[in-house]
Design an enzyme around this catalytic site. Structure first.
Site, short mmCIF file in Angstrom:
data_model
loop_
_atom_site.label_atom_id
_atom_site.label_comp_id
_atom_site.label_asym_id
_atom_site.label_seq_id
_atom_site.Cartn_x
_atom_site.Cartn_y
_atom_site.Cartn_z
N GLY A 45 1.09 -75.16 3.78
CA GLY A 45 -0.17 -74.47 4.02
C GLY A 45 -0.70 -73.92 2.71
O GLY A 45 0.08 -73.59 1.82
N GLN A 50 -5.72 -69.05 -3.11
CA GLN A 50 -4.55 -69.47 -3.88
C GLN A 50 -4.87 -70.50 -4.95
O GLN A 50 -4.03 -70.79 -5.80
CB GLN A 50 -3.47 -70.03 -2.95
N CYS A 92 5.96 -68.49 0.18
CA CYS A 92 4.54 -68.64 -0.17
C CYS A 92 4.44 -69.24 -1.56
O CYS A 92 5.19 -68.85 -2.46
CB CYS A 92 3.88 -67.26 -0.14
N LEU A 93 3.53 -70.19 -1.73
CA LEU A 93 3.38 -70.85 -3.04
C LEU A 93 2.94 -69.86 -4.11
O LEU A 93 3.17 -70.10 -5.30
CB LEU A 93 2.38 -72.01 -2.94
N HIS A 134 -0.10 -66.82 8.58
CA HIS A 134 0.16 -66.57 7.16
C HIS A 134 -1.07 -66.92 6.32
O HIS A 134 -1.48 -66.17 5.44
CB HIS A 134 1.39 -67.40 6.75
N GLU A 135 -1.69 -68.08 6.63
CA GLU A 135 -2.86 -68.53 5.85
C GLU A 135 -4.07 -67.65 6.10
O GLU A 135 -4.82 -67.34 5.18
CB GLU A 135 -3.19 -70.00 6.15
N HIS A 138 -3.96 -64.64 4.05
CA HIS A 138 -4.42 -64.87 2.67
C HIS A 138 -5.92 -64.62 2.57
O HIS A 138 -6.40 -64.08 1.57
CB HIS A 138 -4.13 -66.31 2.24
NI NI Z 1 1.10 -68.14 1.26
#
Ligand code: NI
Length: 169
Positions: A45, A50, A92-93, A134-135, A138
């Site tokens: 995701g 991001q 998370c990236l 989660h997304e 963000h």
């Molecule tokens: Ni994330």
């Protein structure tokens, strides 16, 4: 085009993202770049902030490229129903190497627009539900380390500082 992934503590990750209003070619290109960037980073995701774009757009693919129909684009998503609880590990990236258990709703119904601006609803559970929550976080400027206990967050922040000092962040 693979875009660089923004890492914590970049302020764009803690800002409320702006609604998407133009469903133009630029938006399509951004979504494509986000899929490419997500796959390159081995994620499931990714949210627009991001990649440095403060817009309410996120892409998800739990199958990691295997099933075209699992590619999900959510524009201006909102959770209209949530039910139950799950407490599972997240990463998370934008916070590489950090993992923690986060409490989320077990099932959510999300309402979102596609890349043409058409509204749709999706009823999801388990991992997909958690990933979407989660997304959407963000887009609201919330990172998962701000959804865990202060003790665990301090531990995560200490780990980040250690990685920063080692030049690995
Ligand atoms: Ni994330």
């Amino acid at each position: 085009m693979v875009l660089p992934i923004v890492k914590y503590p970049d302020p764009i990750l803690q800002r409320l993202a702006q609604p998407v209003t133009d469903f133009n070619e630029e938006l399509h290109a951004l979504a494509n770049d986000m899929f490419e960037s997500m796959y390159a980073a081995e994620g499931i995701g990714l949210a627009a902030p991001q990649v440095g774009v403060s817009k309410r757009l996120t892409v998800v693919d739990l199958s990691f490229k295997k099933n075209r129909e699992d590619r999900l684009v959510l524009v201006n998503p909102e959770i209209i129903l949530q039910e139950g609880k799950q407490h599972e590990d997240e990463g998370c990236l934008s916070l590489p190497e950090i993992r923690a258990k986060v409490s989320r709703a077990a099932r959510v119904v999300v309402r979102a627009q596609d890349l043409e601006g058409k509204w749709f609803e999706k009823d999801v559970e388990t991992l997909l539900s958690r990933c979407i929550q989660h997304e959407i976080d963000h887009l609201d400027g919330i990172l998962f380390i701000f959804r865990i206990s202060m003790l665990k967050r301090d531990l995560a922040l200490r780990q980040i500082r250690k990685l920063q000092r080692a030049g690995e962040w």
